[in-house]
Design an enzyme around this catalytic site. Structure first.
Site, PDB file in Angstrom:
ATOM      1  N   THR A   1      22.623  41.948  92.908  1.00 19.07           N
ATOM      2  CA  THR A   1      23.704  42.666  93.577  1.00 19.07           C
ATOM      3  C   THR A   1      24.755  41.652  93.985  1.00 19.07           C
ATOM      4  O   THR A   1      24.510  40.448  93.983  1.00 19.07           O
ATOM      5  CB  THR A   1      23.203  43.382  94.851  1.00 19.07           C
ATOM      6  OG1 THR A   1      22.822  42.380  95.808  1.00 19.07           O
ATOM      7  CG2 THR A   1      22.033  44.305  94.570  1.00 19.07           C
TER       8      THR A   1
ATOM      9  N   ILE B   1      20.203  39.557  97.112  1.00 22.27           N
ATOM     10  CA  ILE B   1      21.187  40.037  98.089  1.00 22.27           C
ATOM     11  C   ILE B   1      21.998  38.853  98.582  1.00 22.27           C
ATOM     12  O   ILE B   1      21.449  37.789  98.878  1.00 22.27           O
ATOM     13  CB  ILE B   1      20.525  40.800  99.254  1.00 22.27           C
ATOM     14  CG1 ILE B   1      21.589  41.356 100.215  1.00 22.27           C
ATOM     15  CG2 ILE B   1      19.512  39.922  99.997  1.00 22.27           C
ATOM     16  CD1 ILE B   1      21.046  42.348 101.224  1.00 22.27           C
TER      17      ILE B   1
ATOM     18  N   ILE C   1      17.845  35.290  98.052  1.00 20.03           N
ATOM     19  CA  ILE C   1      19.068  35.271  98.848  1.00 20.03           C
ATOM     20  C   ILE C   1      20.138  34.541  98.035  1.00 20.03           C
ATOM     21  O   ILE C   1      19.946  33.402  97.615  1.00 20.03           O
ATOM     22  CB  ILE C   1      18.850  34.565 100.204  1.00 20.03           C
ATOM     23  CG1 ILE C   1      17.655  35.188 100.955  1.00 20.03           C
ATOM     24  CG2 ILE C   1      20.131  34.631 101.026  1.00 20.03           C
ATOM     25  CD1 ILE C   1      17.748  36.666 101.240  1.00 20.03           C
ATOM     26  N   LYS C   2      21.264  35.224  97.831  1.00 14.81           N
ATOM     27  CA  LYS C   2      22.339  34.641  97.019  1.00 14.81           C
ATOM     28  C   LYS C   2      23.269  33.799  97.889  1.00 14.81           C
ATOM     29  O   LYS C   2      23.795  34.275  98.888  1.00 14.81           O
ATOM     30  CB  LYS C   2      23.144  35.737  96.322  1.00 14.81           C
ATOM     31  CG  LYS C   2      22.413  36.372  95.166  1.00 14.81           C
ATOM     32  CD  LYS C   2      23.241  37.458  94.497  1.00 14.81           C
ATOM     33  CE  LYS C   2      24.156  36.880  93.449  1.00 14.81           C
ATOM     34  NZ  LYS C   2      24.833  37.971  92.683  1.00 14.81           N
ATOM     35  N   ILE C   3      23.440  32.557  97.468  1.00 14.29           N
ATOM     36  CA  ILE C   3      24.325  31.614  98.158  1.00 14.29           C
ATOM     37  C   ILE C   3      25.324  31.084  97.130  1.00 14.29           C
ATOM     38  O   ILE C   3      24.927  30.606  96.070  1.00 14.29           O
ATOM     39  CB  ILE C   3      23.521  30.440  98.763  1.00 14.29           C
ATOM     40  CG1 ILE C   3      22.551  30.960  99.839  1.00 14.29           C
ATOM     41  CG2 ILE C   3      24.458  29.375  99.336  1.00 14.29           C
ATOM     42  CD1 ILE C   3      21.636  29.900 100.413  1.00 14.29           C
TER      43      ILE C   3
END
Length: 372
Positions: A44, A108, A139-141
């Site tokens: 996403t 996300i 976790i998207k960084i």
């Protein structure tokens, strides 16, 4: 329908869907894609959530409850997006278990407004991991300069990460370095490295879009001959860098501690130029140990007429370097293009997030109970 998706999967490419909405979850469509289209993960981003939530489909009851509680718009968005990711993660859990944590993942993203703030990104990543509370979350960084130390710190805490918005080969190497540094921190802290996973989202089509625009402005036949080649060349050279880093002595020490390689993920794989085949960034980026996250249209196109002919990256490095050099010789700066794309990528996600804030705020006001 061909079985190109199965062939792609058999070649060692994990097929992920670049889309999520509550309707996709509740209608059974996501489960169907897992069963029938070899999908083993979901990504996403702020743009995807903005589109899903603004459509309103499936969100009214939760928005009504949130309005009754008078929550802030930021809290409302976090409650909505983490609920979708949690539910999707539950649907994908059997894949996660079957692949020992490699796939069955849902990503996300941290608030894109934090892209240039290291400690705020770390705090947000920890908060999102806690809120979703599923082991198969990534976790998207973003791979900004401020994002790199955040990646190291978050991985060092045992939180799995999807590094996003990678455009340049230099930045990609920095991302892999940040991942290895994070694993070393996690190892020093006594964490189980086998439980920590990561992918590095290397963007493809946007590179062609920007370089082709500059080529078209030149208007010469020599320039036009270079159209549509840089995106693939850049990604293939990224895979060369991946092979190099994950065969190094530094990696060998972590491998002994049961660490997982950070897989390259091909992102932005929807073709933007109708002059190119619609499965270009799938057919021509096949190599083991990679992930291809596709918008649904690209997934359907690949299922229908994808040409999966084995590994299409091996043996291409010399040609890929020549194709990047050909663009440079035209006076188009590779460094300028990739920096612009990173800056624009952050700006686009920020704009989508701000649009999401506005539309959610309007819905909370509309659904707010009358006083009394």
């Amino acid at each position: 329908m061909t079985d190109a998706l199965k062939r792609l999967s058999d070649e060692g490419v994990a097929i992920w869907l670049d889309d999520l909405s509550r309707k996709r979850i509740t209608s059974g469509n996501l489960a169907e894609l897992l069963d029938e289209q070899h999908v083993v993960g979901v990504t996403t981003n702020p743009s995807i959530f903005q589109k899903a939530i603004s459509s309103g489909d499936g969100y009214e009851q939760q928005l009504t409850d949130l309005a009754a509680r008078k929550v802030t718009v930021e809290e409302a968005i976090r409650m909505i997006t983490t609920a979708d990711v949690r539910d999707a993660a539950d649907i994908l859990r059997p894949v996660f278990d079957a692949t020992e944590g490699q796939d069955g993942r849902v990503s996300i993203e941290v608030d894109p407004r934090l892209a240039h703030h290291t400690q705020a990104t770390v705090a947000e990543a920890k908060q999102l991991a806690w809120l979703v509370d599923r082991p198969n979350t990534l976790i998207k960084i973003p791979a900004t300069k401020a994002g790199l130390p955040a990646i190291t710190e978050v991985i060092g805490k045992g939180i799995s990460v999807n590094v996003t918005l990678i455009f340049s080969l230099e930045r990609y190497r920095e991302v892999m370095d940040a991942y290895l540094a994070g694993l070393e921190k996690a190892k020093a802290a006594g964490l189980d490295l086998s439980k920590i996973h990561s992918v590095a989202s290397f963007f493809v089509s946007r590179v062609d879009t920007e370089i082709d625009k500059r080529i078209d402005a030149l208007g010469t036949d020599e320039a036009r001959a270079a159209r549509g080649k840089a995106g693939l060349a850049n990604a293939r050279l990224a895979y060369e860098a991946y092979e190099e880093v994950f065969s190094s002595d530094r990696w060998a020490a972590l491998d002994k501690a049961h660490a997982n390689k950070q897989r390259p993920l091909w992102a932005s794989t929807g073709v933007k130029d109708k002059a190119y085949k619609d499965t270009l960034y799938v057919d021509d980026l096949v190599a083991p140990g990679t992930v291809n996250t596709m918008p649904e249209a690209t997934l359907e196109a690949t299922a229908d007429h994808g040409q999966i002919t084995g590994n299409t990256i091996a043996g291409t490095y010399e040609q890929s370097r020549a194709e990047i050099e050909a663009v440079e010789k035209l006076g188009i700066s590779y460094d300028d293009v990739v920096q612009l794309l990173e800056d624009e990528g952050v700006e686009k996600f920020e704009a989508s997030w701000n649009d999401l804030l506005k539309s959610t705020e309007a819905e909370l006001k509309r659904l707010a109970p009358s006083e009394g």
